[in-house]
Design a protein around this motif. Sequence first.
Motif, PDB file in Angstrom:
ATOM      1  N   ILE A   1      12.799  -0.342   5.056  1.00 52.28           N
ATOM      2  CA  ILE A   1      12.659  -1.780   5.246  1.00 52.28           C
ATOM      3  C   ILE A   1      11.218  -2.182   4.917  1.00 52.28           C
ATOM      4  CG2 ILE A   1      12.721  -3.663   6.920  1.00 52.28           C
ATOM      5  CD1 ILE A   1      14.768  -2.015   8.502  1.00 52.28           C
ATOM      6  N   PRO A   2      11.034  -3.000   3.861  1.00 52.36           N
ATOM      7  CA  PRO A   2       9.694  -3.443   3.510  1.00 52.36           C
ATOM      8  C   PRO A   2       9.231  -4.572   4.419  1.00 52.36           C
ATOM      9  CG  PRO A   2      11.283  -4.383   1.990  1.00 52.36           C
ATOM     10  CD  PRO A   2      12.069  -3.496   2.917  1.00 52.36           C
ATOM     11  N   MET A   3       8.030  -4.452   4.953  1.00 51.64           N
ATOM     12  CA  MET A   3       7.480  -5.482   5.822  1.00 51.64           C
ATOM     13  C   MET A   3       6.403  -6.250   5.050  1.00 51.64           C
ATOM     14  SD  MET A   3       9.094  -5.137   8.733  1.00 51.64           S
ATOM     15  CE  MET A   3       8.068  -5.948   9.964  1.00 51.64           C
ATOM     16  N   GLU A   4       6.434  -7.588   5.187  1.00 48.67           N
ATOM     17  CA  GLU A   4       5.494  -8.450   4.458  1.00 48.67           C
ATOM     18  C   GLU A   4       4.318  -8.813   5.367  1.00 48.67           C
ATOM     19  OE1 GLU A   4       5.506 -12.818   2.230  1.00 48.67           O
ATOM     20  OE2 GLU A   4       7.383 -11.928   2.971  1.00 48.67           O
ATOM     21  N   LYS A   5       3.119  -8.618   4.839  1.00 48.96           N
ATOM     22  CA  LYS A   5       1.931  -8.903   5.627  1.00 48.96           C
ATOM     23  C   LYS A   5       1.747 -10.411   5.831  1.00 48.96           C
ATOM     24  CE  LYS A   5      -0.976  -4.880   4.795  1.00 48.96           C
ATOM     25  NZ  LYS A   5      -2.227  -4.379   4.178  1.00 48.96           N
TER      26      LYS A   5
ATOM     27  N   VAL B   1       0.827  -1.222   0.000  1.00 50.47           N
ATOM     28  CA  VAL B   1       0.000   0.000   0.000  1.00 50.47           C
ATOM     29  C   VAL B   1       0.856   1.265   0.000  1.00 50.47           C
ATOM     30  CG1 VAL B   1      -1.958  -1.121   1.102  1.00 50.47           C
ATOM     31  CG2 VAL B   1      -0.178  -0.086   2.528  1.00 50.47           C
ATOM     32  N   ASN B   2       2.181   1.048  -0.003  1.00 54.32           N
ATOM     33  CA  ASN B   2       3.131   2.164  -0.009  1.00 54.32           C
ATOM     34  C   ASN B   2       2.882   3.131   1.148  1.00 54.32           C
ATOM     35  OD1 ASN B   2       5.420   3.402  -1.064  1.00 54.32           O
ATOM     36  ND2 ASN B   2       4.222   4.828  -2.311  1.00 54.32           N
ATOM     37  N   GLU B   3       2.728   2.568   2.356  1.00 49.24           N
ATOM     38  CA  GLU B   3       2.505   3.369   3.568  1.00 49.24           C
ATOM     39  C   GLU B   3       3.530   2.976   4.633  1.00 49.24           C
ATOM     40  OE1 GLU B   3       0.411   5.765   4.149  1.00 49.24           O
ATOM     41  OE2 GLU B   3      -0.933   5.671   2.424  1.00 49.24           O
TER      42      GLU B   3
END
Length: 271
Positions: free
Chosen positions: A265-269, A197-199
Amino acid sequence: MKVFVIDVARCNGCYGCQLVCKDEHVDNDWSPIAKPQPDMGHFWMKVSETVHGSVPKVNVAYFPRLCMHCDDPACLRHDDSGAVYKRADGLVIIDPAKAKGKKALTDVCPYGAIYWNDALEVPQKCTGCAHLVDEGELPRCVDACATEAIKFGEEEDFRDLIAQAEVIQPELGLKPRVYYLNLPKLFVAGVLYDPQVNEIIENAEITLTDLSSKTNWTTKSDDFGDFWFRRLDSGQYSLMIQADGYKSYEITAINLDKSVNIGAIPMEKLN
């Protein structure tokens, strides 16, 4: 006994102390304490600038350095001719007459505080503006400091500050009488976000672990998804990130020899 107490957190990098030191000593003969400082090459008070981290997680630290006026100075250990002496008030002085020709003195200070004056053939350094102190005045660098980052006076009067302070390279055993508050340390920082969601992600729990001592520090990501761990020593660290609704994220090894901005840092749902 006199001491300097320097609060690095208060220094804004105006370089005023460095400039007034030049103004006080260039072309001015304060014998028998000091001969004139040359126009160039000498910085008896020197402000260094260090950039920590990388854009956008950046801190700039300004660090005023001068002679440490040690209780057991290396320059005095090296010389037995009276060219170097320690005054009753603790200020360490190089006698410009007795030290003439003694270029070797410039190599014995581990703090790099002694300079060689080619024209006068004499080693020179900060005197603590002893000629002013003898008149009941403050050293010029102290008097000129707009933020009161540099203080000078009796050790007893600064006991509370000294209790919180550090000295540079205490392992040398020279017992410096220049004390520092808030010396710049290293940091680890980053920002968390959800790439779907780019948030940014707020209120995630981040734990930093010193792999040697097994000490843990925990913080939360803020309203901008940012997190910081400040005032760290160099070493090996690991990082664990946990956020509600997301898979845990771990960095098993961070080699901290300079401040680290981990970045986004991208977090994966979770499914």
